[in-house]
Design a protein around this motif. Structure first.
Motif, mmCIF file in Angstrom:
data_model
loop_
_atom_site.group_PDB
_atom_site.id
_atom_site.type_symbol
_atom_site.label_atom_id
_atom_site.label_comp_id
_atom_site.label_asym_id
_atom_site.label_seq_id
_atom_site.Cartn_x
_atom_site.Cartn_y
_atom_site.Cartn_z
ATOM 1 N N LEU A 135 3.921 0.438 -3.985
ATOM 2 C CA LEU A 135 2.754 0.201 -3.126
ATOM 3 C C LEU A 135 1.678 1.257 -3.368
ATOM 4 N N TRP A 173 -2.678 -1.180 0.499
ATOM 5 C CA TRP A 173 -1.397 -1.310 1.198
ATOM 6 C C TRP A 173 -1.318 -0.239 2.280
ATOM 7 N N VAL A 190 -0.758 -5.628 3.299
ATOM 8 C CA VAL A 190 -1.913 -5.452 2.426
ATOM 9 C C VAL A 190 -3.141 -5.861 3.248
#
Length: 160
Positions: free
Chosen positions: A83, A95, A108
Motif C-alpha cells: 500500500l 491508501w 483507497v
C-alpha cells in the motif's frame, strides 16, 4: 451559511450524484444528506462499494477493501509495504487506514474539490478507485493473504 444555502447545497449534492451516476450507467444504492454509496461487482463476483462524502470544500470518494484488522491483529507486513509503495505510484488518490468499530480497514481515497466535480471527474475517480482496490484485492487473494468473496478471512503468510 444560511439555512436556504444549506438546503440548496444538500439538494445539489443529491441531484449531482444521481445525475453523474446515471450518466455513467450506474445506480446509486443510497443518498443521504452528505453521503452516497454505489455498489459494484466484477466478473468474479467480488463486490466493492464506493462511498461518497461531501465536506465543506471537497467531496471524498472511498473504496474499502473487504478486510479489517482488530486491535489484537497485525496487518500483514507485505500488505503495508504494498500500500505504501502504491501510494508513491498513484497519480490520483491514496491508501489509508480508516477506523470503524475498533477495526482498521484499508481504504483507497480520492478528494475532489467541490467546485471541480463534474460528470467526467466523477466517472474517472470512481473507475480509478475501483480499479485500484480491485487489483489490490485480487493480488491479496493470489498471495493467499485472504480468501472468500464477501466475508473475507485473513491469513498470515504460510498459514494456508
Amino acid at each position: 451559511m444560511s439555512d436556504d444555502e444549506h438546503d440548496r447545497d444538500l439538494g445539489y449534492f443529491r441531484s449531482s450524484i444521481e445525475a453523474f451516476a446515471e450518466e455513467a450507467g450506474w445506480s446509486v444504492a443510497f443518498v443521504e444528506e452528505r453521503q452516497a454509496a454505489m455498489g459494484f461487482s466484477d466478473q468474479e463476483g467480488v463486490s466493492l462499494t464506493c462511498m461518497i462524502t461531501q465536506y465543506p470544500a471537497v467531496v471524498e470518494f472511498a473504496v474499502a477493501l473487504p478486510v479489517s484488522y482488530g486491535p489484537d491483529e497485525e496487518m500483514p507486513l507485505a500488505l503495508c509495504q504494498q500500500l505504501l509503495e502504491q501510494n508513491a505510484e498513484l497519480a490520483l488518490g491514496f491508501w489509508a487506514l480508516k477506523r470503524q468499530g475498533g477495526r482498521a480497514i484499508p481504504v483507497v481515497l480520492c478528494n475532489v474539490p467541490l467546485e471541480g466535480l463534474d460528470s467526467g471527474s466523477f466517472s474517472d475517480v470512481v473507475h480509478m478507485l475501483l480499479g485500484t482496490a480491485g487489483k489490490r484485492l485480487h493480488a491479496l487473494r493470489d498471495e493467499q493473504l485472504i480468501t472468500g468473496s464477501d466475508a473475507l478471512v485473513l491469513h498470515k503468510p504460510g498459514s494456508v
